[in-house]
Motif scaffolding. Sequence first.
Motif, mmCIF file in Angstrom:
data_model
loop_
_atom_site.group_PDB
_atom_site.id
_atom_site.type_symbol
_atom_site.label_atom_id
_atom_site.label_comp_id
_atom_site.label_asym_id
_atom_site.label_seq_id
_atom_site.Cartn_x
_atom_site.Cartn_y
_atom_site.Cartn_z
ATOM 1 N N VAL A 29 -4.360 -5.966 -1.866
ATOM 2 C CA VAL A 29 -4.086 -4.532 -1.990
ATOM 3 C C VAL A 29 -3.794 -4.174 -3.442
ATOM 4 C CG1 VAL A 29 -2.562 -2.645 -1.272
ATOM 5 C CG2 VAL A 29 -3.202 -4.432 0.368
ATOM 6 N N ALA A 30 -2.947 -4.969 -4.076
ATOM 7 C CA ALA A 30 -2.534 -4.719 -5.466
ATOM 8 C C ALA A 30 -2.553 -6.059 -6.206
ATOM 9 C CB ALA A 30 -1.144 -4.099 -5.510
ATOM 10 N N PRO A 31 -3.599 -6.364 -6.936
ATOM 11 C CA PRO A 31 -3.734 -7.681 -7.574
ATOM 12 C C PRO A 31 -2.585 -8.053 -8.497
ATOM 13 C CG PRO A 31 -5.827 -6.508 -7.627
ATOM 14 C CD PRO A 31 -4.792 -5.526 -7.142
ATOM 15 N N GLU A 32 -1.872 -7.064 -9.016
ATOM 16 C CA GLU A 32 -0.770 -7.360 -9.937
ATOM 17 C C GLU A 32 0.517 -7.760 -9.227
ATOM 18 O OE1 GLU A 32 -0.625 -2.816 -9.321
ATOM 19 O OE2 GLU A 32 -2.054 -4.471 -9.187
ATOM 20 N N SER A 33 0.502 -7.860 -7.913
ATOM 21 C CA SER A 33 1.708 -8.199 -7.152
ATOM 22 C C SER A 33 2.243 -9.579 -7.543
ATOM 23 C CB SER A 33 1.413 -8.177 -5.655
ATOM 24 O OG SER A 33 1.050 -6.882 -5.228
ATOM 25 N N ARG A 34 3.569 -9.684 -7.542
ATOM 26 C CA ARG A 34 4.261 -10.931 -7.874
ATOM 27 C C ARG A 34 5.022 -11.391 -6.642
ATOM 28 N NH1 ARG A 34 4.078 -11.323 -13.397
ATOM 29 N NH2 ARG A 34 5.804 -12.808 -13.551
ATOM 30 N N ILE A 35 4.868 -12.657 -6.282
ATOM 31 C CA ILE A 35 5.425 -13.182 -5.039
ATOM 32 C C ILE A 35 6.199 -14.455 -5.317
ATOM 33 C CG2 ILE A 35 4.908 -14.156 -2.760
ATOM 34 C CD1 ILE A 35 2.393 -11.849 -4.459
ATOM 35 N N VAL A 36 7.399 -14.547 -4.758
ATOM 36 C CA VAL A 36 8.181 -15.782 -4.800
ATOM 37 C C VAL A 36 8.390 -16.253 -3.368
ATOM 38 C CG1 VAL A 36 10.406 -16.828 -5.350
ATOM 39 C CG2 VAL A 36 9.334 -15.250 -6.969
ATOM 40 N N TYR A 37 7.984 -17.482 -3.106
ATOM 41 C CA TYR A 37 8.206 -18.116 -1.816
ATOM 42 C C TYR A 37 9.426 -19.022 -1.902
ATOM 43 C CZ TYR A 37 3.405 -16.819 -0.496
ATOM 44 O OH TYR A 37 2.251 -16.143 -0.196
ATOM 45 N N GLY B 52 0.806 -1.212 0.000
ATOM 46 C CA GLY B 52 0.000 0.000 0.000
ATOM 47 C C GLY B 52 0.835 1.255 0.000
ATOM 48 N N GLU B 53 1.203 1.709 1.185
ATOM 49 C CA GLU B 53 1.932 2.975 1.322
ATOM 50 C C GLU B 53 3.265 2.975 0.576
ATOM 51 O OE1 GLU B 53 4.004 5.510 4.967
ATOM 52 O OE2 GLU B 53 2.221 4.294 5.378
ATOM 53 N N ALA B 54 3.997 1.847 0.633
ATOM 54 C CA ALA B 54 5.314 1.801 -0.004
ATOM 55 C C ALA B 54 5.240 1.525 -1.499
ATOM 56 C CB ALA B 54 6.189 0.747 0.684
ATOM 57 N N GLY B 55 4.116 1.037 -1.983
ATOM 58 C CA GLY B 55 3.939 0.827 -3.423
ATOM 59 C C GLY B 55 4.716 -0.330 -4.009
ATOM 60 N N ILE B 56 5.086 -1.301 -3.179
ATOM 61 C CA ILE B 56 5.862 -2.452 -3.662
ATOM 62 C C ILE B 56 4.936 -3.435 -4.374
ATOM 63 C CG2 ILE B 56 7.243 -4.447 -2.946
ATOM 64 C CD1 ILE B 56 8.748 -1.823 -2.783
ATOM 65 N N ARG B 57 5.422 -3.991 -5.483
ATOM 66 C CA ARG B 57 4.637 -4.951 -6.252
ATOM 67 C C ARG B 57 5.345 -6.295 -6.402
ATOM 68 N NH1 ARG B 57 1.705 -1.860 -4.764
ATOM 69 N NH2 ARG B 57 0.250 -0.496 -5.871
ATOM 70 N N GLN B 58 6.510 -6.438 -5.763
ATOM 71 C CA GLN B 58 7.264 -7.696 -5.850
ATOM 72 C C GLN B 58 7.720 -8.100 -4.450
ATOM 73 O OE1 GLN B 58 9.443 -8.002 -9.953
ATOM 74 N NE2 GLN B 58 10.296 -6.249 -8.860
ATOM 75 N N PHE B 59 7.545 -9.385 -4.121
ATOM 76 C CA PHE B 59 7.865 -9.886 -2.789
ATOM 77 C C PHE B 59 8.673 -11.167 -2.896
ATOM 78 C CE2 PHE B 59 4.198 -7.236 -2.459
ATOM 79 C CZ PHE B 59 4.272 -6.623 -1.217
ATOM 80 N N LEU B 60 9.747 -11.231 -2.110
ATOM 81 C CA LEU B 60 10.569 -12.434 -2.016
ATOM 82 C C LEU B 60 10.508 -12.896 -0.563
ATOM 83 C CD1 LEU B 60 12.558 -14.483 -3.191
ATOM 84 C CD2 LEU B 60 14.396 -12.808 -2.845
ATOM 85 N N ASP B 61 9.708 -13.922 -0.301
ATOM 86 C CA ASP B 61 9.426 -14.410 1.054
ATOM 87 C C ASP B 61 10.304 -15.623 1.320
ATOM 88 O OD1 ASP B 61 8.375 -15.377 3.420
ATOM 89 O OD2 ASP B 61 6.290 -14.999 2.863
ATOM 90 N N ILE B 62 11.373 -15.426 2.081
ATOM 91 C CA ILE B 62 12.381 -16.469 2.302
ATOM 92 C C ILE B 62 12.115 -17.165 3.629
ATOM 93 C CG2 ILE B 62 14.847 -16.930 2.576
ATOM 94 C CD1 ILE B 62 15.395 -14.524 0.792
ATOM 95 N N VAL C 149 11.889 -7.946 0.491
ATOM 96 C CA VAL C 149 12.466 -9.216 0.918
ATOM 97 C C VAL C 149 12.020 -9.480 2.350
ATOM 98 C CG1 VAL C 149 14.590 -10.521 1.256
ATOM 99 C CG2 VAL C 149 14.454 -8.802 -0.578
ATOM 100 N N MET C 150 11.552 -10.684 2.611
ATOM 101 C CA MET C 150 10.998 -11.001 3.920
ATOM 102 C C MET C 150 11.731 -12.183 4.550
ATOM 103 S SD MET C 150 7.017 -10.500 2.804
ATOM 104 C CE MET C 150 6.401 -10.829 4.450
ATOM 105 N N PHE C 151 12.217 -11.950 5.770
ATOM 106 C CA PHE C 151 12.831 -13.002 6.576
ATOM 107 C C PHE C 151 12.006 -13.107 7.857
ATOM 108 C CE2 PHE C 151 16.494 -11.326 4.145
ATOM 109 C CZ PHE C 151 17.044 -12.496 3.638
#
Length: 289
Positions: free
Chosen positions: A122-130, A95-105, A182-184
């Motif tokens: 929040v943003a349907p176009e978001s791309r996520i890698v687990y 939302g606030e940060a406007g990020i559309r890509q997530f790397l969940d490690i 990036v998420m740890f």
Amino acid sequence: MSVSGPPRFMLAPIYGLRPLESKDVYVATDEQEIAKLDTSVPQTARIWNYWLGGKDNFEVDRQVGEEILKYQPAIADNARHCRAYLVRVVRFLAGEAGIRQFLDIGTGLPTANNTHEVAQSVAPESRIVYVDNDPMVLVYARALLTSSPEGATAYVDADMHDTDLVLREAARTLDFSQPVAVMFMGVLGHVKEDAVAQGIVNTVMDAVPSGSYVAMVDSNARTPEVVEAARIWNQSANPQYHLRSTARLARLFDGLDLVEPGLVTVTQWRPDTEMTDEIDPYGGVARKP
């Protein structure tokens, strides 16, 4: 979206398996991953699943989970607070940060309000890698985590120590010329040496551009109860967990700009309820300048 209550995903209805019991033999379409399951050794993802009220765990996981609860009764609530923290973090990032890509490690077992669900709400176009290397997690992820039509979700079978593999495979889905979150979440505690944990963070953050973010959470050694819980964990569970002080956790953000309110107990990170008591898990979000 609710952030409490039991996970809504189970393996049995998908694959037609019996409820999970130690030493069961499974037949599934993903035979290679099922064959890797070791039901005799407690595993991190399954113990957390038990604390969260899920059914995707074995007797050995429940035994260790119960033993830890004797010394730290709040740990099940802490697990739910960490999940609520993840939801708030992802909402902020998408939302606030406007990020559309997530790397969940270090994904863990799928539950309610997974990273892709929150981001794409929040943003349907978001791309996520687990990313995970627990065979049970990977079987669940491939079977149950789906994407919105506008976005994408992918899964990488890798150990977070192998950052080259993580980044190479993630690049199949993510554009590393654009900002990435990036998420740890609760995984760097499984790295004993601070320098090694810092190296993992630095390598991944070096691969993403300015304007990217990193989000973390891990428990610290602030109370005797959590120290004893970690000791019990390390006697039985795999992988082991290493507590860090708040100062040591803060150093993992070196070179990055912490977002307000900084590194705090997770209940105090942009709370959406009045429950802000201090608990053992500490988390923070930082931006790459």
